[in-house]
Enzyme design. Structure first.
Site, short mmCIF file in Angstrom:
data_model
loop_
_atom_site.label_atom_id
_atom_site.label_comp_id
_atom_site.label_asym_id
_atom_site.label_seq_id
_atom_site.Cartn_x
_atom_site.Cartn_y
_atom_site.Cartn_z
N HIS A 1 -4.35 4.13 5.52
CA HIS A 1 -5.28 3.42 4.65
C HIS A 1 -4.45 2.48 3.80
O HIS A 1 -3.83 2.89 2.83
CB HIS A 1 -6.07 4.40 3.79
CG HIS A 1 -7.11 3.72 2.96
ND1 HIS A 1 -7.21 3.92 1.61
CD2 HIS A 1 -8.09 2.84 3.28
CE1 HIS A 1 -8.21 3.19 1.13
NE2 HIS A 1 -8.74 2.52 2.13
N ILE B 1 -1.47 -0.83 3.60
CA ILE B 1 -0.04 -0.98 3.93
C ILE B 1 0.56 -1.95 2.93
O ILE B 1 -0.11 -2.88 2.46
CB ILE B 1 0.16 -1.48 5.38
CG1 ILE B 1 1.63 -1.33 5.77
CG2 ILE B 1 -0.32 -2.90 5.58
CD1 ILE B 1 1.87 -1.45 7.27
#
Length: 73
Positions: free
Chosen positions: A66, A68
């Site tokens: 979820h 980056i």
């Protein structure tokens, strides 16, 4: 194929893409497939996303990326 969750582009044109986020109760196009990280070189004439291999010992089965972000030193 099923879309990306997030992307972070470095100043040199390399893009890191996270994919495979699954939320409980929402339909997943690949429910048994672990999450992935892709690399794309935006400097190329025809850039394409290439899946990065993740080191051994990492729990790929539960990888659910979820977001980056990158750190450049």
């Amino acid at each position: 194929e099923a879309g990306s969750e997030d992307i972070d582009i470095l100043p040199n044109g390399l893009a890191f893409i996270s994919s495979g986020l699954k939320y409980p109760g929402l339909k997943s196009f690949a429910p048994d497939k672990p999450g992935e990280i892709f690399l794309m070189d935006l400097n190329e004439d025809n850039p394409r996303a290439v899946e990065l291999r993740i080191s051994r010992g990492f729990d790929l089965a539960s990888f659910n990326p979820h977001g980056i972000s990158t750190y450049v030193d």
